[in-house]
Design a protein around this motif. Structure first.
Motif, PDB file in Angstrom:
ATOM      1  N   TYR A  98      18.786  23.847 -14.235  1.00 22.09           N
ATOM      2  CA  TYR A  98      17.540  23.040 -13.959  1.00 22.09           C
ATOM      3  C   TYR A  98      17.640  21.761 -14.851  1.00 22.09           C
ATOM      4  O   TYR A  98      18.445  21.732 -15.748  1.00 22.09           O
ATOM      5  CB  TYR A  98      16.490  23.855 -14.622  1.00 22.09           C
ATOM      6  N   LYS A  99      16.657  20.743 -14.137  1.00 20.23           N
ATOM      7  CA  LYS A  99      16.506  19.460 -14.776  1.00 20.23           C
ATOM      8  C   LYS A  99      15.186  18.931 -14.469  1.00 20.23           C
ATOM      9  O   LYS A  99      14.690  18.758 -13.458  1.00 20.23           O
ATOM     10  CB  LYS A  99      17.612  18.305 -13.994  1.00 20.23           C
ATOM     11  N   ASN A 100      14.482  18.859 -15.863  1.00 16.23           N
ATOM     12  CA  ASN A 100      12.834  18.449 -15.562  1.00 16.23           C
ATOM     13  C   ASN A 100      12.012  19.390 -14.707  1.00 16.23           C
ATOM     14  O   ASN A 100      11.339  18.964 -14.134  1.00 16.23           O
ATOM     15  CB  ASN A 100      12.639  17.079 -15.200  1.00 16.23           C
ATOM     16  N   GLY A 101      12.514  20.758 -14.874  1.00 17.80           N
ATOM     17  CA  GLY A 101      11.533  21.600 -14.313  1.00 17.80           C
ATOM     18  C   GLY A 101      12.131  22.129 -12.613  1.00 17.80           C
ATOM     19  O   GLY A 101      11.881  22.909 -12.178  1.00 17.80           O
ATOM     20  N   ASP A 102      13.196  21.341 -12.143  1.00 16.74           N
ATOM     21  CA  ASP A 102      13.652  21.430 -10.913  1.00 16.74           C
ATOM     22  C   ASP A 102      15.006  21.989 -10.781  1.00 16.74           C
ATOM     23  O   ASP A 102      15.789  21.903 -11.740  1.00 16.74           O
ATOM     24  CB  ASP A 102      13.714  19.781 -10.222  1.00 16.74           C
ATOM     25  N   ARG A 103      15.186  22.689  -9.815  1.00 16.56           N
ATOM     26  CA  ARG A 103      16.534  23.221  -9.628  1.00 16.56           C
ATOM     27  C   ARG A 103      17.390  22.072  -9.266  1.00 16.56           C
ATOM     28  O   ARG A 103      17.338  21.172  -8.384  1.00 16.56           O
ATOM     29  CB  ARG A 103      16.856  24.056  -8.579  1.00 16.56           C
ATOM     30  N   HIS A 104      18.580  21.747 -10.136  1.00 15.48           N
ATOM     31  CA  HIS A 104      19.339  20.584  -9.906  1.00 15.48           C
ATOM     32  C   HIS A 104      20.645  20.857 -10.530  1.00 15.48           C
ATOM     33  O   HIS A 104      21.110  21.122 -11.730  1.00 15.48           O
ATOM     34  CB  HIS A 104      18.710  19.332 -10.718  1.00 15.48           C
ATOM     35  N   GLY A 105      21.647  21.036  -9.506  1.00 11.22           N
ATOM     36  CA  GLY A 105      23.062  21.293  -9.750  1.00 11.22           C
ATOM     37  C   GLY A 105      23.330  22.559  -9.201  1.00 11.22           C
ATOM     38  O   GLY A 105      23.236  22.934  -8.042  1.00 11.22           O
ATOM     39  N   GLU A 106      24.165  23.674  -9.855  1.00  6.46           N
ATOM     40  CA  GLU A 106      24.727  24.713  -9.318  1.00  6.46           C
ATOM     41  C   GLU A 106      23.710  26.065  -9.180  1.00  6.46           C
ATOM     42  O   GLU A 106      23.012  26.050 -10.271  1.00  6.46           O
ATOM     43  CB  GLU A 106      25.946  25.054  -9.944  1.00  6.46           C
ATOM     44  N   LEU A 107      24.020  26.867  -8.298  1.00 10.23           N
ATOM     45  CA  LEU A 107      23.744  28.244  -8.368  1.00 10.23           C
ATOM     46  C   LEU A 107      24.876  29.169  -8.134  1.00 10.23           C
ATOM     47  O   LEU A 107      25.403  28.831  -6.916  1.00 10.23           O
ATOM     48  CB  LEU A 107      22.365  28.451  -7.529  1.00 10.23           C
ATOM     49  N   ILE A 108      25.179  29.922  -9.093  1.00 11.28           N
ATOM     50  CA  ILE A 108      26.363  30.759  -8.830  1.00 11.28           C
ATOM     51  C   ILE A 108      26.132  32.288  -9.279  1.00 11.28           C
ATOM     52  O   ILE A 108      25.497  32.575 -10.333  1.00 11.28           O
ATOM     53  CB  ILE A 108      27.780  30.375  -9.858  1.00 11.28           C
ATOM     54  N   ALA A 109      26.457  33.128  -8.082  1.00  9.21           N
ATOM     55  CA  ALA A 109      26.111  34.584  -8.405  1.00  9.21           C
ATOM     56  C   ALA A 109      27.235  35.340  -8.012  1.00  9.21           C
ATOM     57  O   ALA A 109      28.057  35.163  -7.287  1.00  9.21           O
ATOM     58  CB  ALA A 109      24.804  34.850  -7.542  1.00  9.21           C
TER      59      ALA A 109
END
Length: 241
Positions: A98-109
């Motif tokens: 997250y960055k400043n409340g937004d999803r920003h970057g990776e999601l790994i599951a």
């Protein structure tokens, strides 16, 4: 604004210094007794500056469920940095940036067996690209990791339902609008429950709004990693004459 931010930070500091356990039920709502709880959380300072708060969520057996970070933005705590989550059995479940409340970057599951489940990329809260695999490690068609609950037919169908169902009393003045804001639970089957009026009007309007909502058709439930989940939803209703 500066005073608001300072007050929030002082509040965080007071909580953190005590290392207080905050108990929560399975819906992550705060409860007063451990007997009602499924989780507890502890918030503490980090080495990333006083404005960044680390929140650790544990199951009652002491196993770690989540590691999250919060920053103050416009006087409110928002998600920041990399958040991590674990299965009940202790294996890593997923991580998201997250960055400043937004999803920003990776999601790994990952699947419980350790195979990668998905790898998505976001920029300023917008999905950019990603891949999904089944439990055997075979690539499958991509689908969103989170889908919000929705009324059957979508928002337009919901608005049409409200327009055709909400009665307007004769005594309401012509050219006026009376608004009621409701919050409620949509469970895994799409059924509505736990309806609350959070911004109300005169009693008649509140009662009618709750009744109309309770009589709605079942919704499409929210989905998290493809599985239906219970979620809370906010819905404004307008009585227009």
């Amino acid at each position: 604004m500066k005073n608001t931010v300072l007050a929030l930070l002082l509040l965080f500091t007071a909580i953190l210094s005590a290392q207080e356990k905050i108990y929560m039920n399975e819906k992550y709502e705060v409860v007063t007794s451990p007997a009602e709880a499924t989780f507890y959380k502890i918030e503490e300072k980090t080495d990333k500056g006083d404005a960044i708060i680390k929140r650790l969520t544990y199951r009652l057996d002491g196993s770690l469920s989540a590691e999250q970070y919060l920053a103050v933005k416009d006087g409110k705590p928002v998600n920041e940095g990399r958040h991590k989550f674990w299965y009940k059995t202790g294996e890593p479940w997923y991580e998201i940036d997250y960055k400043n409340g937004d999803r920003h970057g990776e999601l790994i599951a990952w699947w419980p067996n350790g195979n990668k489940k998905r790898h998505d990329f976001f920029k300023k809260d917008k999905f950019k690209s990603g891949m999904v695999w089944n439990e055997k490690g075979e690539k499958i068609e991509h689908f969103p990791y989170w889908v919000s609950a929705s009324y059957p037919g979508g928002n337009e169908a919901l608005q049409n339902y409200l327009k055709s169902t909400l009665p307007v009393p004769e005594k309401q003045k012509k050219g006026t609008t009376v608004k009621v804001l409701l919050i409620f639970t949509i469970n895994e089957e799409g059924a509505i429950s736990e309806v609350q009026v959070v911004e109300g009007a005169p009693r008649w309007y509140n009662a009618v709004a709750v009744q109309v909502l309770s009589n709605m058709p079942r919704w499409e439930p929210a989905r998290h990693f493809g599985e239906p989940v219970s979620t809370r939803f906010r819905l404004p209703m307008s009585f227009v004459k």
